[in-house]
Design a protein around this motif. Structure first.
Motif, short mmCIF file in Angstrom:
data_model
loop_
_atom_site.label_atom_id
_atom_site.label_comp_id
_atom_site.label_asym_id
_atom_site.label_seq_id
_atom_site.Cartn_x
_atom_site.Cartn_y
_atom_site.Cartn_z
N HIS A 121 0.82 -1.21 0.00
CA HIS A 121 0.00 0.00 0.00
C HIS A 121 0.86 1.26 0.00
O HIS A 121 0.54 2.25 -0.67
CB HIS A 121 -0.93 0.00 1.21
N ARG A 124 2.19 1.76 -3.41
CA ARG A 124 1.14 2.22 -4.32
C ARG A 124 0.82 3.69 -4.08
O ARG A 124 0.61 4.45 -5.03
CB ARG A 124 -0.12 1.37 -4.16
N CYS A 125 0.78 4.10 -2.83
CA CYS A 125 0.58 5.53 -2.55
C CYS A 125 1.70 6.35 -3.18
O CYS A 125 1.47 7.44 -3.71
CB CYS A 125 0.51 5.77 -1.05
N THR A 127 3.58 5.53 -5.88
CA THR A 127 3.49 5.56 -7.35
C THR A 127 2.32 6.43 -7.81
O THR A 127 2.42 7.10 -8.85
CB THR A 127 3.34 4.14 -7.92
N ASP A 161 -6.90 6.07 -9.40
CA ASP A 161 -5.96 5.26 -8.62
C ASP A 161 -5.47 4.13 -9.52
O ASP A 161 -5.83 2.98 -9.38
CB ASP A 161 -6.62 4.72 -7.35
N SER A 165 -1.95 -1.67 -10.48
CA SER A 165 -3.24 -2.30 -10.21
C SER A 165 -3.25 -2.97 -8.84
O SER A 165 -2.60 -4.00 -8.62
CB SER A 165 -3.56 -3.34 -11.28
N GLY A 166 -3.99 -2.39 -7.91
CA GLY A 166 -4.08 -2.97 -6.58
C GLY A 166 -4.86 -4.27 -6.54
O GLY A 166 -4.57 -5.16 -5.73
N ASP A 208 -0.46 -0.71 -15.85
CA ASP A 208 -0.78 -0.87 -14.43
C ASP A 208 -0.76 -2.33 -14.02
O ASP A 208 -0.28 -2.69 -12.93
CB ASP A 208 -2.16 -0.29 -14.13
N ALA A 212 2.32 -4.54 -11.69
CA ALA A 212 1.94 -5.02 -10.36
C ALA A 212 2.89 -6.09 -9.82
O ALA A 212 3.28 -6.02 -8.64
CB ALA A 212 0.50 -5.53 -10.38
#
Length: 231
Positions: A121, A124-125, A127, A161, A165-166, A208, A212
């Motif tokens: 997380h 990701r924040c 990026t 967002d 890709s989360g 994305d 990942a």
């Protein structure tokens, strides 16, 4: 016949360790809980995850409000967009259920997975901050009532967002966290399915999804020193 002074069997080596031939006891919750380091690191990571979750709605609202770049994506340009939200979240939540039921009886693996999830997380924040993007052309809005209500909780839907890709990363992280076997294979298959489906939805750029695995690997490697070994 053996001579009288020839031993029938070799004497045990003075350096032999009989305990080495006995399998180590499993690292169960009672054994884990007796270790102060385990309790401290579990409490710390849970506290950090809760703190991060409390800040994510504000952060994603900021991500959504700022302008971004529209990227060319040859694959999406050739791929018709369809609403496959139900299929996406069916695979995701089935994968999460499988991963968590596998990890809960395994405290060492669970602790490492939690630290890796926190690092994922944070990456990701980072990026999202470094690479502001506009949604791909033809985006079909993903609908996830649970996440929309608890995490994003913004007046407008969150569509920026994007990198990375989360959804894809979460299932891949679970695949790394569970022991080798059919569960890992199922989670890897789910990862591929979700990566393909979010492209059909045009909810992510191809970049994305392809990026990942790199960030999952970084988070998984980083979690090694933050978790407690069962040895």
């Amino acid at each position: 016949m053996l001579p009288p002074d020839f031993p029938a069997s070799a004497p045990p080596s003075p350096t032999a360790n009989p305990a080495a031939d006995v399998a180590a006891p499993p690292f169960t919750w009672p054994a884990a809980w007796r270790r102060p380091a385990f309790r401290a690191r579990l409490g710390l990571v849970l506290g950090l995850l809760l703190g991060l979750a409390s800040q994510l709605p504000r952060y994603f609202a900021w991500v959504q409000a700022r302008p971004g770049h529209l990227l060319p994506d040859p694959l999406l340009a050739r791929l018709p967009a369809h609403d496959v939200s139900r299929a996406i979240f069916a695979v995701i939540y089935a994968g999460i259920a499988l991963g968590m039921t596998t990890l809960l009886p395994r405290p060492a693996r669970l602790l490492r997975a939690l630290w890796a999830y926190l690092l994922l997380h944070l990456l990701r924040c980072g990026t999202l901050w470094l690479l502001p993007l506009e949604p791909p052309s033809g985006l079909v809005l993903l609908r996830d009532p649970l996440v929309d209500a608890l995490i994003y909780a913004a007046p407008a839907p969150i569509t920026k967002d994007l990198f990375f890709s989360g959804h894809t990363a979460t299932l891949l992280l679970l695949a790394l966290a569970v022991p080798p076997g059919w569960r890992r294979q199922a989670l890897l298959a789910g990862t591929v399915a979700v990566g393909a489906l979010v492209l059909v939805q045009h909810a992510h750029y191809t970049y994305d999804v392809l990026a990942a695995p790199l960030f999952v690997w970084l988070a998984w490697q980083g979690s090694r020193r933050l978790s407690v070994s069962s040895e």
